[in-house]
Scaffold this active site. Structure first.
Site, mmCIF file in Angstrom:
data_model
loop_
_atom_site.group_PDB
_atom_site.id
_atom_site.type_symbol
_atom_site.label_atom_id
_atom_site.label_comp_id
_atom_site.label_asym_id
_atom_site.label_seq_id
_atom_site.Cartn_x
_atom_site.Cartn_y
_atom_site.Cartn_z
ATOM 1 N N SER A 76 0.829 -1.210 0.000
ATOM 2 C CA SER A 76 0.000 0.000 0.000
ATOM 3 C C SER A 76 0.862 1.257 0.000
ATOM 4 O O SER A 76 0.349 2.369 0.099
ATOM 5 C CB SER A 76 -0.920 0.016 1.227
ATOM 6 N N THR A 197 1.943 7.019 0.378
ATOM 7 C CA THR A 197 1.032 5.927 0.016
ATOM 8 C C THR A 197 1.027 5.683 -1.483
ATOM 9 O O THR A 197 1.393 6.554 -2.277
ATOM 10 C CB THR A 197 -0.403 6.266 0.464
ATOM 11 N N ARG A 207 -6.797 9.331 -9.551
ATOM 12 C CA ARG A 207 -7.330 9.568 -8.212
ATOM 13 C C ARG A 207 -6.217 9.923 -7.231
ATOM 14 O O ARG A 207 -5.161 9.334 -7.216
ATOM 15 C CB ARG A 207 -8.073 8.325 -7.714
ATOM 16 N N VAL A 208 -6.476 10.924 -6.402
ATOM 17 C CA VAL A 208 -5.572 11.322 -5.324
ATOM 18 C C VAL A 208 -6.388 11.375 -4.040
ATOM 19 O O VAL A 208 -7.465 11.961 -4.010
ATOM 20 C CB VAL A 208 -4.922 12.698 -5.602
ATOM 21 N N GLY A 209 -5.871 10.770 -2.990
ATOM 22 C CA GLY A 209 -6.562 10.766 -1.713
ATOM 23 C C GLY A 209 -6.082 11.860 -0.788
ATOM 24 O O GLY A 209 -5.579 12.901 -1.213
#
Length: 318
Positions: A76, A197, A207-209
């Site tokens: 991860s 991460t 996508r970016v968290g």
């Protein structure tokens, strides 16, 4: 003249005593490093090597999370991280020091240590965040080597996923959506933090968290404390979670209580919270720490002069 001399000597004595007390106070600071999840144990070892020798918290958190970034078994984070739906490994990271300096990279490919690129963004540019091709170009120009981050194990898992192509985050499954967040307090009493991460496994390309977003995935205020987040970033971003935790500590709440209130805020506002995990980890200026999460199963590692790199379970709401 005698009276003046006496007063002068008295003031010098008082000043010396104050400075002496300040020095003693600095000496009495006990360094500590805390980090999310079981893979934080190995990361803490590297950070403690620096902290135990009176090194800076900033250097410690960078060195610490680089261990996870380079470990192909930690799928991860960094090298070995599970790819997105298109089979591409994209990485996010941020770092923040005691002076509110911060740097971040997002949607970065081909670079094993995004945390070190984030630090260079902080130290060498007028910006806070670089993303995508711009971040990669910056890294290459600063001596980083381009490499393939998709390990055979991660590629195999991706191809297995493609058979059904079903996207459903699994609670507390570290391979799926969990970061390493690390917070440190050094012997000088300064705080720093890092977060890195590979994001959610099988995420949409691009996508970016929360992990590279200052205030969401990580926040440091050297007057108060520091916090980091793990789990589903979309929920953390909506509440600016790590900043919220630090502000709650500013109001006098303990690290654990601050994390608890932040988790409860998410549960109040995020529909479907029962199916996700979010956890917060916090460290205050006194060296006190705590964590809280939605679901059972979140754990964190602690290394200090009193605690020899042990793993603890975070308290949970459910």
């Amino acid at each position: 003249m005698q009276r003046r001399s006496f007063l002068s000597l008295g003031l010098i004595s008082v000043a010396s005593q104050v400075l002496g007390n300040m020095k003693d106070s600095r000496v009495k600071n006990n360094p500590i490093v805390i980090s999310t999840w079981e893979h934080g144990i190995d990361a803490n070892k590297a950070a403690w090597e620096i902290l135990s020798k009176n090194g800076k918290a900033l250097d410690a958190v960078e060195a610490g999370v680089k261990v996870s970034e380079a470990d192909p078994k930690v799928s991860s984070v960094g090298y070995g991280g599970f790819p997105d739906r298109d089979g591409r490994v994209t990485l996010d990271a941020c770092i923040m020091d005691e002076n509110s300096n911060c740097g971040a990279v997002a949607f970065l490919e081909h670079i094993k240590h995004p945390i070190s690129v984030a630090r260079l963004v902080m130290e060498k540019t007028p910006h806070v965040m670089l993303v995508g091709e711009g971040a990669l170009d910056f890294a290459l120009k600063n001596g980083f080597q381009k490499e393939n981050l998709l390990t055979p194990t991660a590629e195999k898992a991706w191809r297995e996923w493609l058979k059904e192509a079903k996207y459903e985050p699994i609670i507390n499954f570290e391979n799926n959506h969990d970061t390493i967040g690390m917070l440190a307090l050094d012997a000088s009493g300064n705080l720093s933090g890092a977060c890195t991460t590979s994001g959610m496994a099988w995420k949409m390309h691009g996508r970016v968290g929360d992990s590279p977003i200052i205030g969401a995935g990580l926040y440091v205020d050297n007057e108060v404390g520091a916090a980091c987040a793990t789990g589903v970033g979309e929920a953390v971003i909506r509440t600016v979670g790590s900043h919220l935790v630090v502000e709650l500590m500013r109001q006098g709440k303990s690290p654990e209580k601050a994390c608890k209130v932040a988790v409860e805020r998410i549960m109040q506002r995020f529909k479907g919270f029962e199916k996700i995990q979010v956890g917060f980890l916090a460290l205050n200026k006194k060296g006190e720490y705590g964590a809280y999460c939605i679901q059972k199963g979140f754990n964190y590692a602690v290394y200090s002069q009193k605690i020899n790199n042990q793993l603890f379970d975070g308290k949970s709401a459910l």
